[in-house]
Enzyme design. Sequence first.
Site, PDB file in Angstrom:
ATOM      1  N   LYS A 186       0.552  -3.749   9.771  1.00  0.00           N
ATOM      2  CA  LYS A 186      -0.600  -4.350  10.453  1.00  0.00           C
ATOM      3  C   LYS A 186      -0.213  -4.759  11.878  1.00  0.00           C
ATOM      4  O   LYS A 186      -0.907  -4.409  12.837  1.00  0.00           O
ATOM      5  CB  LYS A 186      -1.067  -5.567   9.651  1.00  0.00           C
ATOM      6  CG  LYS A 186      -2.453  -6.011   9.967  1.00  0.00           C
ATOM      7  CD  LYS A 186      -2.866  -7.153   9.026  1.00  0.00           C
ATOM      8  CE  LYS A 186      -3.191  -6.632   7.646  1.00  0.00           C
ATOM      9  NZ  LYS A 186      -3.312  -7.711   6.650  1.00  0.00           N
TER      10      LYS A 186
ATOM     11  N   ARG B 156      -2.578 -13.580   9.014  1.00  0.00           N
ATOM     12  CA  ARG B 156      -2.636 -12.407   8.138  1.00  0.00           C
ATOM     13  C   ARG B 156      -1.262 -11.927   7.714  1.00  0.00           C
ATOM     14  O   ARG B 156      -0.311 -11.942   8.492  1.00  0.00           O
ATOM     15  CB  ARG B 156      -3.348 -11.257   8.872  1.00  0.00           C
ATOM     16  CG  ARG B 156      -4.589 -11.685   9.577  1.00  0.00           C
ATOM     17  CD  ARG B 156      -5.173 -10.594  10.441  1.00  0.00           C
ATOM     18  NE  ARG B 156      -5.662  -9.456   9.669  1.00  0.00           N
ATOM     19  CZ  ARG B 156      -6.069  -8.327  10.224  1.00  0.00           C
ATOM     20  NH1 ARG B 156      -5.999  -8.160  11.533  1.00  0.00           N
ATOM     21  NH2 ARG B 156      -6.514  -7.351   9.465  1.00  0.00           N
TER      22      ARG B 156
ATOM     23  N   GLY C 241      -4.481  -6.024  -0.147  1.00  0.00           N
ATOM     24  CA  GLY C 241      -4.980  -7.187  -0.871  1.00  0.00           C
ATOM     25  C   GLY C 241      -3.950  -7.917  -1.717  1.00  0.00           C
ATOM     26  O   GLY C 241      -4.283  -8.858  -2.426  1.00  0.00           O
TER      27      GLY C 241
ATOM     28  N   MET D  74      -1.213  -9.610  -0.727  1.00  0.00           N
ATOM     29  CA  MET D  74      -0.752 -10.884  -0.183  1.00  0.00           C
ATOM     30  C   MET D  74      -1.939 -11.608   0.443  1.00  0.00           C
ATOM     31  O   MET D  74      -3.054 -11.143   0.388  1.00  0.00           O
ATOM     32  CB  MET D  74       0.356 -10.631   0.823  1.00  0.00           C
ATOM     33  CG  MET D  74       1.613 -10.119   0.148  1.00  0.00           C
ATOM     34  SD  MET D  74       2.883  -9.707   1.311  1.00  0.00           S
ATOM     35  CE  MET D  74       2.190  -8.359   2.197  1.00  0.00           C
TER      36      MET D  74
ATOM     37  N   ARG E 248      -4.341   1.665   9.976  1.00  0.00           N
ATOM     38  CA  ARG E 248      -3.145   2.037   9.231  1.00  0.00           C
ATOM     39  C   ARG E 248      -3.321   3.439   8.696  1.00  0.00           C
ATOM     40  O   ARG E 248      -4.437   3.948   8.624  1.00  0.00           O
ATOM     41  CB  ARG E 248      -2.886   1.050   8.089  1.00  0.00           C
ATOM     42  CG  ARG E 248      -3.977   1.077   7.035  1.00  0.00           C
ATOM     43  CD  ARG E 248      -3.696   0.054   5.941  1.00  0.00           C
ATOM     44  NE  ARG E 248      -4.842  -0.050   5.057  1.00  0.00           N
ATOM     45  CZ  ARG E 248      -5.148  -1.132   4.358  1.00  0.00           C
ATOM     46  NH1 ARG E 248      -4.414  -2.214   4.448  1.00  0.00           N
ATOM     47  NH2 ARG E 248      -6.188  -1.131   3.561  1.00  0.00           N
TER      48      ARG E 248
ATOM     49  N   HIS F 270     -12.148  -2.629  -3.179  1.00  0.00           N
ATOM     50  CA  HIS F 270     -10.791  -2.801  -3.687  1.00  0.00           C
ATOM     51  C   HIS F 270     -10.481  -1.772  -4.761  1.00  0.00           C
ATOM     52  O   HIS F 270      -9.453  -1.088  -4.727  1.00  0.00           O
ATOM     53  CB  HIS F 270     -10.646  -4.212  -4.260  1.00  0.00           C
ATOM     54  CG  HIS F 270      -9.313  -4.455  -4.899  1.00  0.00           C
ATOM     55  ND1 HIS F 270      -9.104  -4.286  -6.247  1.00  0.00           N
ATOM     56  CD2 HIS F 270      -8.117  -4.814  -4.375  1.00  0.00           C
ATOM     57  CE1 HIS F 270      -7.841  -4.536  -6.528  1.00  0.00           C
ATOM     58  NE2 HIS F 270      -7.222  -4.868  -5.399  1.00  0.00           N
TER      59      HIS F 270
ATOM     60  N   SER G 252      26.455  22.230 -15.218  1.00  0.00           N
ATOM     61  CA  SER G 252      25.129  21.632 -15.142  1.00  0.00           C
ATOM     62  C   SER G 252      25.277  20.169 -15.512  1.00  0.00           C
ATOM     63  O   SER G 252      25.729  19.847 -16.612  1.00  0.00           O
ATOM     64  CB  SER G 252      24.181  22.347 -16.106  1.00  0.00           C
ATOM     65  OG  SER G 252      22.929  21.709 -16.081  1.00  0.00           O
TER      66      SER G 252
ATOM     67  N   CYS H 259      20.401  19.027 -15.036  1.00  0.00           N
ATOM     68  CA  CYS H 259      19.338  19.285 -16.001  1.00  0.00           C
ATOM     69  C   CYS H 259      18.876  18.003 -16.690  1.00  0.00           C
ATOM     70  O   CYS H 259      18.115  18.042 -17.641  1.00  0.00           O
ATOM     71  CB  CYS H 259      19.764  20.317 -17.020  1.00  0.00           C
ATOM     72  SG  CYS H 259      21.148  19.801 -18.030  1.00  0.00           S
TER      73      CYS H 259
ATOM     74  N   TYR I 112      20.928  24.153  -7.724  1.00  0.00           N
ATOM     75  CA  TYR I 112      19.572  24.010  -8.251  1.00  0.00           C
ATOM     76  C   TYR I 112      19.384  22.678  -8.971  1.00  0.00           C
ATOM     77  O   TYR I 112      20.358  22.012  -9.340  1.00  0.00           O
ATOM     78  CB  TYR I 112      19.228  25.169  -9.203  1.00  0.00           C
ATOM     79  CG  TYR I 112      20.007  25.154 -10.501  1.00  0.00           C
ATOM     80  CD1 TYR I 112      19.553  24.423 -11.600  1.00  0.00           C
ATOM     81  CD2 TYR I 112      21.200  25.870 -10.627  1.00  0.00           C
ATOM     82  CE1 TYR I 112      20.274  24.396 -12.779  1.00  0.00           C
ATOM     83  CE2 TYR I 112      21.921  25.853 -11.806  1.00  0.00           C
ATOM     84  CZ  TYR I 112      21.456  25.120 -12.883  1.00  0.00           C
ATOM     85  OH  TYR I 112      22.159  25.080 -14.044  1.00  0.00           O
TER      86      TYR I 112
END
Length: 913
Positions: free
Chosen positions: A27, A98, A107, A109, A371, A489, A797, A864, A884
């Site tokens: 903000k 704020r 919303g 805080m 934002r 909201h 792996s 994996c 991978y």
Amino acid sequence: MDTKRVYYFGNKQADGNGKMKNLLGGKGAGLAEMNLVGIPVPPGFTITADVCSEYYTMGQEQVVELINKDVVNGIHRIENVMNTKFGSDENPCLVSVRSGARVSMPGMMDTVLNLGLNDVAVLGLVKKTGNERFAWDSYRRFIQMYADVVLGMKPENKDDIDPFEEIINGIKKEKNIDEDINLSVDDLKELVVRFKKVVKDKLNKEFPQDPWDQLWGAIMAVFDSWNNERAVYYRRMNKIPDEWGTAVSVMAMVFGNMGDTSGTGVAFTRNAATGENVFNGEYLINAQGEDVVAGIRTPQEITKAGSIDWAKLHNISEEERQKKYPSLEEYMPEVYKDLFDVQEKLENHFRDMQDLEFTIQEGKLWLLQTRTGKRTGAAMVKIAMDILDEGKIDKKEALMRIEPNKLDELLHPVFDKEAIKSAQTLVKGLPASPGAATGQIVFFADDAVEWAQQGKNVILVRIETSPEDLAGMDSAKGILTARGGMTSHAAVVARGMGKCCITGAGGMTINYKTRQIEVAGKTIKEGDWISINGSTGEVYEGKTKTINPELSGYFERIMELSDTFAKLDVRTNADTPKDAQVARDFGAKGIGLCRTEHMFFDEERIIAVREMILSDDEAGRRAALDKLLPMQRGDFEGIFEAMHDLPVTVRLLDPPLHEFLPHEDENQKEMADEMGISLEKVKEKVEALSELNPMLGHRGCRLGNTYPEITEMQSRAIIEAALNLKKKGINAKPEIMVPLTGTKEEMKLQEKIVRDTAQKVFEEYGDTIDYLVGTMIEIPRAALTADEIAKHAEFFSFGTNDLTQMTFGYSRDDAGKFLPVYLKKGILKNDPFEVLDQVGVGQLVEMGTRKGRQTKPNLKVGICGEHGGEPSSIEFCHKVGMNYVSCSPFRVPIARVSAAIANIKYAQETVNV
Ligand code: ADP
Ligand code: MG
Ligand code: MG
């Protein structure tokens, strides 16, 4: 010490800028940047998030000392720009205080508006504006908000009575008034008196009259709100570190509640649900701050086109729309034009979709926030690609805009078109967040949490949601509200969560007391089933069938783009041809883990498996294995065929034998008959095979080394399957993987069995295929001696599930007892079974890879474990230099993008571009 703790902004100048989100919060950074690009923003200053951390370590007094001078200066600067004075009875300076962290936590805080009002300043406000009603309305709002946020009078749960609401209702009853707007000036003055009294009664002290006291109280309250329950919950949910803290922005108030030429609203530069490039948003005339998002009044559309669509959806005639719900474009064309220009400027400046808050005070537009707008997965993909196509960002940046986990939403089911035709529509609302959800109705967030814990699918139905409902929204399959618009909201939070949501379904009447909904002439109760379509806004009675979604061209393009940047290949964990095919369709480049034991649980097979386990000798085991051979071969043929031309890593039998044993009498009897022995004998054997700690017992390659015939049979099945397919012209690429290796000798023996068997089969067939032999690295000792083990393995792996289990010494099956507590207490930051522990387990992975390649520079290395589909872990795998990652089929797209992002972030060299 010259650390800068307070950053000013105003009059098109600012100490900070838009890049300083970490310090100023999203903000504060946005406010600074808007000033710098010449957009009208009320003046103010931002106290950095670092000060919040200082507040938590040193406490209030020291922090006040550190910033006192700058804060006092800051207020004086606001006073100078606005030509006002704190607490003045002529032209009082009013400010908002704020919250704002580096990532938006909508919303979660606290914020205090109209600060600076007191018994004197309110008269000043009357004088200055000539608007008595407005002044007293602002004062009573301020007392309530300040008492809630700063003085701790906010009701804690749904059964607590809010003393302020009680007073308002009392006055309304006395005066026989039904809406707040009809309260007279005297009523509002009376409210102020009663509000102050209730504060005094409850807290034993007067409501603070000194604006400076008010200010410091509010600043500390915003710091405190970083640790309120919902903020903490939100951080957990979004993996936001606790140490970041919130910045505090203090800025001059502007008033949207000064009459019919004033108003307030929220807008998006593009559609946050679909990504479509259309400016949209909602506003309310004569309203302040939260009114639009709170869903208390029905907001109106900003654009005319949006307004017409909205009216259609609500069956409102064009005449009525123009009269009662005109768009801002029609109602205040000039302001609309300014707003349109501002949004265009902001989007071009930030090169991304923006979410704006604005206020119109007597015909003048002020911006209060900008934002990066929260969006659905679909919108995320479309917006990134569109902005790329518009030439505003490059390919790398487009990919960096993708939050891999959010792609998951695109893969979720949608309603079956046929099923929808016969579904009964109950009501229609706004398509706030797309997707399909079917579940049982609950009305309260805590019920949603509880029911979900019992394994139920629930739809949270509320008149409107508030930040307190966060956990319930998180637990629900979908969210439905009666009030509120596309920027309410519920809508914003649901889109952030990627959760299906419908807002503003005004056609239903919700009764929280009886836990019922009156809709379409019916009464629907808690626990009843409904289905909601967040893409159309339709609510259906009962359950509705869902199907898999079609993936759009945008999705394909992101995937293709990812592959050009990624260095890691993405494979899948799949045990069946069907899963293999799904993964292939998602772009998997092979199978990284095919578990053979799943094939053993099949009803007819389990008998042969048990027979093998229970046999006294090798001959008995071989006889049983002979029965299994054709079945295994068939399985492999199916999988190899689905994965033709791509590598398939098949893991030899891994789980503790006891998992296959018959534990129930009935099954034991069946085994006895099958094997022609007595039930007693079977029981004895089961008893003899039981282990105290099967996880660390007779399993993995210990099976193949004690019963070599198992490895033999499995190797044969694999090689024969590949050769059979070769005859049909299908190219299989098996990679045979030994599980749970801990020593070189274990691996050496297994390798020999596999290779000898393969040789034998080659001779029998008079033909050969290429195959690899490798091992899982999942025991710490294997990682520590990887250079030795690599002498007998062509690939590694990393089985990070077991490796995590054994490195931490946590049994995954029992961790449920303590992990949640550990996470809550912050002993662990993440569940290590979900997010790879790079600091600890990661060392073993890194070392194993390095040592393995010391012996074999071309050693193929992959992962994996469950971590192979988790973005931060994938990044780590990339850094370690793996070839991978392998993950479950539905995570393949997520892994592909993560792999690309990792390479963009960390690569010196770019591959394939
Ligand atoms: P959140 O982060 O929860 O959105 P905000 O700090 O943005 O909280 O404030 C809540 C509401 O109050 C927003 O609608 C905002 O536009 C409004 N608001 C905040 N500061 C001012 C101000 N100085 N003048 C008018 N409205 C304000
Ligand atoms: Mg805001
Ligand atoms: Mg394992």
